[in-house]
Write a protein that holds these residues in place. Structure first.
Motif, PDB file in Angstrom:
ATOM      1  N   TYR A  32      -3.850-123.557 -68.790  1.00  0.00           N
ATOM      2  CA  TYR A  32      -5.553-123.579 -68.692  1.00  0.00           C
ATOM      3  C   TYR A  32      -5.642-123.360 -67.136  1.00  0.00           C
ATOM      4  O   TYR A  32      -6.280-122.218 -66.775  1.00  0.00           O
ATOM      5  N   ARG A  33      -5.025-123.699 -66.086  1.00  0.00           N
ATOM      6  CA  ARG A  33      -5.211-123.578 -64.588  1.00  0.00           C
ATOM      7  C   ARG A  33      -5.162-122.056 -64.432  1.00  0.00           C
ATOM      8  O   ARG A  33      -5.666-121.373 -63.927  1.00  0.00           O
ATOM      9  N   GLN A  34      -3.631-121.527 -64.867  1.00  0.00           N
ATOM     10  CA  GLN A  34      -3.301-120.189 -64.720  1.00  0.00           C
ATOM     11  C   GLN A  34      -4.059-119.021 -65.424  1.00  0.00           C
ATOM     12  O   GLN A  34      -4.618-117.917 -64.870  1.00  0.00           O
ATOM     13  N   GLY A  35      -4.678-119.696 -66.482  1.00  0.00           N
ATOM     14  CA  GLY A  35      -5.629-118.779 -67.347  1.00  0.00           C
ATOM     15  C   GLY A  35      -6.817-118.683 -66.741  1.00  0.00           C
ATOM     16  O   GLY A  35      -7.550-117.555 -66.537  1.00  0.00           O
ATOM     17  N   ARG A  36      -7.399-119.738 -66.186  1.00  0.00           N
ATOM     18  CA  ARG A  36      -8.902-119.566 -65.421  1.00  0.00           C
ATOM     19  C   ARG A  36      -8.658-118.667 -64.223  1.00  0.00           C
ATOM     20  O   ARG A  36      -9.336-117.646 -63.906  1.00  0.00           O
ATOM     21  N   LEU A  37      -7.383-118.663 -63.644  1.00  0.00           N
ATOM     22  CA  LEU A  37      -7.126-117.837 -62.300  1.00  0.00           C
ATOM     23  C   LEU A  37      -7.249-116.393 -62.709  1.00  0.00           C
ATOM     24  O   LEU A  37      -7.730-115.500 -62.239  1.00  0.00           O
ATOM     25  N   LEU A  38      -6.329-116.265 -63.883  1.00  0.00           N
ATOM     26  CA  LEU A  38      -6.077-114.835 -64.377  1.00  0.00           C
ATOM     27  C   LEU A  38      -7.396-114.250 -64.724  1.00  0.00           C
ATOM     28  O   LEU A  38      -7.812-113.001 -64.429  1.00  0.00           O
ATOM     29  N   GLN A  39      -8.353-114.857 -65.488  1.00  0.00           N
ATOM     30  CA  GLN A  39      -9.642-114.547 -65.780  1.00  0.00           C
ATOM     31  C   GLN A  39     -10.513-114.070 -64.346  1.00  0.00           C
ATOM     32  O   GLN A  39     -10.910-113.067 -64.466  1.00  0.00           O
ATOM     33  N   GLY A  40     -10.392-114.824 -63.301  1.00  0.00           N
ATOM     34  CA  GLY A  40     -10.968-114.362 -62.211  1.00  0.00           C
ATOM     35  C   GLY A  40     -10.468-113.375 -61.407  1.00  0.00           C
ATOM     36  O   GLY A  40     -11.125-112.583 -60.683  1.00  0.00           O
ATOM     37  N   GLU A  65       0.879-122.218 -57.157  1.00  0.00           N
ATOM     38  CA  GLU A  65       1.575-123.659 -56.821  1.00  0.00           C
ATOM     39  C   GLU A  65       0.370-124.686 -57.007  1.00  0.00           C
ATOM     40  O   GLU A  65      -0.723-124.293 -57.202  1.00  0.00           O
ATOM     41  N   PRO A  66       0.830-126.058 -56.833  1.00  0.00           N
ATOM     42  CA  PRO A  66      -0.107-126.875 -57.117  1.00  0.00           C
ATOM     43  C   PRO A  66      -1.054-126.917 -55.968  1.00  0.00           C
ATOM     44  O   PRO A  66      -0.759-126.390 -55.003  1.00  0.00           O
ATOM     45  N   GLY A  67      -2.300-127.588 -55.970  1.00  0.00           N
ATOM     46  CA  GLY A  67      -3.222-127.459 -54.961  1.00  0.00           C
ATOM     47  C   GLY A  67      -2.849-128.607 -53.827  1.00  0.00           C
ATOM     48  O   GLY A  67      -4.022-129.080 -53.241  1.00  0.00           O
ATOM     49  N   THR A  68      -1.730-128.957 -53.681  1.00  0.00           N
ATOM     50  CA  THR A  68      -1.315-129.869 -52.547  1.00  0.00           C
ATOM     51  C   THR A  68      -0.998-129.285 -51.274  1.00  0.00           C
ATOM     52  O   THR A  68      -0.832-128.315 -51.013  1.00  0.00           O
ATOM     53  N   ARG A  69      -1.422-130.003 -50.114  1.00  0.00           N
ATOM     54  CA  ARG A  69      -1.080-129.842 -48.718  1.00  0.00           C
ATOM     55  C   ARG A  69       0.185-129.106 -48.849  1.00  0.00           C
ATOM     56  O   ARG A  69       0.546-127.732 -48.093  1.00  0.00           O
ATOM     57  N   SER A  70       1.330-129.884 -48.994  1.00  0.00           N
ATOM     58  CA  SER A  70       2.748-129.301 -48.920  1.00  0.00           C
ATOM     59  C   SER A  70       2.793-127.574 -49.592  1.00  0.00           C
ATOM     60  O   SER A  70       3.474-126.696 -48.867  1.00  0.00           O
ATOM     61  N   SER A  71       2.233-127.670 -50.875  1.00  0.00           N
ATOM     62  CA  SER A  71       2.511-126.385 -51.586  1.00  0.00           C
ATOM     63  C   SER A  71       1.818-125.216 -50.681  1.00  0.00           C
ATOM     64  O   SER A  71       2.148-123.947 -50.579  1.00  0.00           O
ATOM     65  N   SER A  72       0.402-125.639 -50.446  1.00  0.00           N
ATOM     66  CA  SER A  72      -0.295-124.663 -49.587  1.00  0.00           C
ATOM     67  C   SER A  72       0.150-124.355 -48.531  1.00  0.00           C
ATOM     68  O   SER A  72       0.224-123.194 -48.025  1.00  0.00           O
ATOM     69  N   LYS A  73       0.922-125.177 -47.668  1.00  0.00           N
ATOM     70  CA  LYS A  73       1.395-124.797 -46.540  1.00  0.00           C
ATOM     71  C   LYS A  73       2.667-123.797 -46.714  1.00  0.00           C
ATOM     72  O   LYS A  73       3.239-122.803 -45.925  1.00  0.00           O
ATOM     73  N   GLN A  74       3.500-124.031 -47.842  1.00  0.00           N
ATOM     74  CA  GLN A  74       4.616-123.141 -48.138  1.00  0.00           C
ATOM     75  C   GLN A  74       4.199-121.801 -48.523  1.00  0.00           C
ATOM     76  O   GLN A  74       4.584-120.696 -47.994  1.00  0.00           O
ATOM     77  N   LEU A  75       2.722-121.834 -49.180  1.00  0.00           N
ATOM     78  CA  LEU A  75       2.185-120.375 -49.336  1.00  0.00           C
ATOM     79  C   LEU A  75       1.815-119.839 -47.947  1.00  0.00           C
ATOM     80  O   LEU A  75       1.625-118.402 -47.988  1.00  0.00           O
ATOM     81  N   SER A 105      -7.873-129.234 -43.113  1.00  0.00           N
ATOM     82  CA  SER A 105      -7.693-128.932 -44.351  1.00  0.00           C
ATOM     83  C   SER A 105      -6.727-127.768 -44.902  1.00  0.00           C
ATOM     84  O   SER A 105      -6.524-127.080 -43.923  1.00  0.00           O
ATOM     85  N   TRP A 106      -6.484-127.752 -46.118  1.00  0.00           N
ATOM     86  CA  TRP A 106      -5.576-126.663 -46.360  1.00  0.00           C
ATOM     87  C   TRP A 106      -6.140-125.636 -47.513  1.00  0.00           C
ATOM     88  O   TRP A 106      -7.106-126.282 -48.146  1.00  0.00           O
ATOM     89  N   CYS A 107      -5.640-124.580 -47.775  1.00  0.00           N
ATOM     90  CA  CYS A 107      -6.121-123.652 -48.640  1.00  0.00           C
ATOM     91  C   CYS A 107      -5.957-123.970 -49.983  1.00  0.00           C
ATOM     92  O   CYS A 107      -4.596-123.825 -50.497  1.00  0.00           O
ATOM     93  N   HIS A 108      -7.043-124.381 -50.945  1.00  0.00           N
ATOM     94  CA  HIS A 108      -6.564-124.543 -52.126  1.00  0.00           C
ATOM     95  C   HIS A 108      -7.788-124.728 -53.069  1.00  0.00           C
ATOM     96  O   HIS A 108      -8.838-125.006 -52.497  1.00  0.00           O
ATOM     97  N   LEU A 133      -5.503-125.650 -57.504  1.00  0.00           N
ATOM     98  CA  LEU A 133      -4.195-124.997 -57.464  1.00  0.00           C
ATOM     99  C   LEU A 133      -4.358-124.343 -56.025  1.00  0.00           C
ATOM    100  O   LEU A 133      -5.384-124.192 -55.608  1.00  0.00           O
ATOM    101  N   SER A 134      -3.263-123.773 -55.699  1.00  0.00           N
ATOM    102  CA  SER A 134      -3.297-122.670 -54.638  1.00  0.00           C
ATOM    103  C   SER A 134      -2.375-121.623 -54.960  1.00  0.00           C
ATOM    104  O   SER A 134      -1.470-121.545 -55.988  1.00  0.00           O
TER     105      SER A 134
END
Ligand SMILES: C[S@@+](CC[C@H](N)C(=O)[O-])C[C@H]1O[C@@H](n2cnc3c(N)ncnc32)[C@H](O)[C@@H]1O
Length: 395
Positions: A88-96, A227-237, A270-273, A301-302
Motif C-alpha cells: 500500500y505504502r510503496q504503491g501510493r508512492l509509486l503512483q505519485g 524506508e520507514p518514516g523514522t528519524r533513524s531511517s531518514s538520517k540513513q537516507l 525534524s527529519w524528512c519523511h 515513509l522516507s
C-alpha cells in the motif's frame, strides 16, 4: 486538516490508491491462503506473531532475529500485516512518482522479501504490463521469496509472463545480472549492519553500499530506496544522498535541490519523511490491523529516488520555474496550528527549510509530498523557532 477521502490534488506525491491497487490488496487474503496455507495453530498465533514482529522491527531492532523470514511464525505475521501495508505504502508512492521505466530494463530488488515492490509496481503500472522487464528479487530468506513468486503469479496471471521474475538468496549473485538499469530496496537498508560493512575504512556504510550498487548498474541508471518514516531511517537516507551526490547522482525526488539537506533529523530537529492517511485500505486490512491492535491512522515513509545519465531508464517530469524569483518547494509536514489564527506546514526548497504559512481555513491545502512553486522574496522573515524562511499564503 486532511483531505476528504477520494480527493487527491494534482501534484500529490501520494495520490489516493487507484482501483487496481485497492482491488489487488483486497485479493491478498485469498492469494495468501493459496500461497501459504496456515494451520489452525498458526492462524491462532497470527495476532501475537504480528505484535512480536512489530516490536522487533521498531523498538527492539537489535533483537530482530536475522532469519525472521525463515521462521513460520514471523513469515506469516509479515505476510498478513507488514507485506500488505508495504504494498500500500510503496504503491501510493509509486503512483505519485509517476515515472515510466524503459522496456527491457533489468530491476534488482535487494531485501525483496515476498517481492513487495514487484507487486506494488504491477498494481500501479497497468501501462507497463505488456512491456518486457527482468526483475530479480534478492533475499537471504527463501520462504518469503517463494511465497512472493506465488502471489505475483496469482495477482498477474498469464499477463504477468511478460515480466521475467527471478529470485536469488545471495546478494553477491547480483553480479550475474549486471549491468542493471534500476536498483530498488524497500525497508532493507535499516536491516544492514553498519558496523560490519564500514569496518576498517574511512567510508560510511552508505558510501560502501553505493559503491557496490554503482558497480552493478549501467551508466544510465536509477536507484529507489524506500524506508520507514523514522528519524533513524531518514538520517540513513541523508547519508546515502550525500554519498550519491558526491558520486555524480542526481536526486529526482523528494529533494528539490542538491544543497545540504534542510531536514537532516539532527538532535531534536525534524527529519524528512512523509505521512499520509490510509483511509482507502481494503476493509480486511483495516479490520485485521484493529484485531492485532496495531491500527494505523497514518502511513509513513522516507525515500530517495536517484537518477544518473542522459538516457536514464526512469523518467520524471519536474515542473519548470520561470526565473530565480521562483522556486520549487516540497511540502514535508502535515498542517499545524500557529498563533493568530494561522496554520503552517514545513517544506523544503533550494533556499533551505521553509514555513508555508496561511490563514486557517477549512480547506485541506497542500499535503505532505506536494510540490509547489513559490515566490522567493528578499524581505522574507525567518521563523525564530525553526529558522525556516516564512512563505506566506500557499492556498
Ligand atoms: C523488512 S523486510 C522488507 C521486505 C520488502 N522489501 C518489503 O518492503 O516489504 C527486509 C528483508 O531484507 C532481508 N535482508 C536483511 N538483510 C539481508 C542481507 N544481508 N542479505 C539479504 N537479505 C537481507 C530480510 O530477510 C527481509 O526479507
Amino acid at each position: 486538516m486532511s483531505p476528504a477521502p477520494g480527493k487527491s490534488r494534482p501534484g500529490d506525491l501520494f495520490p489516493d490508491a487507484s482501483d487496481e491497487l485497492v482491488a489487488g490488496l483486497a485479493k491478498m487474503p485469498d492469494l495468501l491462503s493459496k500461497a501459504l496455507p496456515l494451520r489452525d495453530k498458526h492462524r491462532r498465533a497470527l495476532a501475537s506473531g504480528v505484535r512480536r514482529l512489530s516490536t522487533f522491527l521498531t523498538v527492539e531492532r537489535d533483537n530482530l532475529p536475522p532469519d525472521y523470514m525463515n521462521r513460520p511464525e514471523y513469515l506469516s505475521a509479515y505476510l498478513h500485516y507488514f507485506f500488505p501495508w508495504n504494498i500500500y505504502r510503496q504503491g501510493r508512492l509509486l503512483q505519485g512518482l509517476d515515472f515510466s521505466l524503459k522496456p527491457d530494463s533489468t530491476i534488482l530488488d535487494f531485501g525483496s522479501g515476498p517481492l513487495t515492490f514487484l507487486q506494488a509496481l504491477w498494481l500501479t503500472r497497468p501501462h507497463m504490463r505488456k512491456n518486457s522487464y527482468k526483475y530479480i528479487g534478492f533475499d537471504r530468506s527463501d520462504p518469503g521469496l517463494k511465497v512472493g513468486r506465488k502471489i505475483f503469479e496469482g495477482l498477474a496471471g498469464t499477463e504477468g509472463k511478460s515480466w521475467k521474475v527471478h529470485t536469488e538468496r545471495q546478494l553477491g549473485d547480483a553480479r550475474k545480472s549486471a549491468p542493471a538499469d534500476f536498483i530498488v530496496a524497500g525497508n532493507f537498508i535499516n536491516e544492514l549492519n553498519p558496523a560490519r560493512s564500514a569496518k576498517d575504512t574511512e567510508q560510511t556504510s552508505e558510501e560502501i553500499l553505493l559503491q557496490r550498487w554503482d558497480a552493478l548498474l549501467k551508466e544510465d541508471a536509477a536507484i529507489l530506496v524506500v524506508e520507514p518514516g523514522t528519524r533513524s531511517s531518514s538520517k540513513q537516507l541523508v547519508r546515502l544522498r550525500e554519498a550519491a551526490l558526491g558520486k555524480g547522482w542526481q536526486v529526482a525526488s523528494p529533494c528539490t535541490h542538491a544543497s545540504e539537506c534542510a531536514m537532516p533529523g539532527s538532535r531534536s530537529g525534524s527529519w524528512c519523511h512523509f505521512n499520509f492517511q490510509p483511509y482507502d485500505i481494503p476493509e480486511w486490512l483495516f479490520k485485521f490491523s484493529r484485531k492485532v491492535k496495531l491500527p494505523k491512522e497514518r502511513a509513513s515513509l522516507s525515500f530517495l529516488l536517484l537518477v544518473r545519465g542522459k538516457d536514464c531508464p526512469v523518467k520524471i517530469i519536474t515542473p519548470p520555474t520561470r526565473d530565480n524569483s521562483e522556486g520549487l518547494v516540497r511540502v514535508i509536514s502535515e498542517t499545524f496550528d500557529l498563533p493568530d489564527f494561522k496554520q503552517g506546514r514545513y517544506g523544503c526548497g533550494q533556499k533551505g527549510l521553509v514555513l508555508l504559512q496561511n490563514d486557517k481555513t477549512p480547506h485541506p491545502g497542500p499535503q505532505p509530498g506536494e510540490l509547489l512553486t513559490v515566490k522567493w522574496s528578499a524581505k522574507s522573515e525567518k521563523d525564530p523557532k525553526s529558522g525556516a524562511i516564512i512563505i506566506p499564503s500557499t492556498q
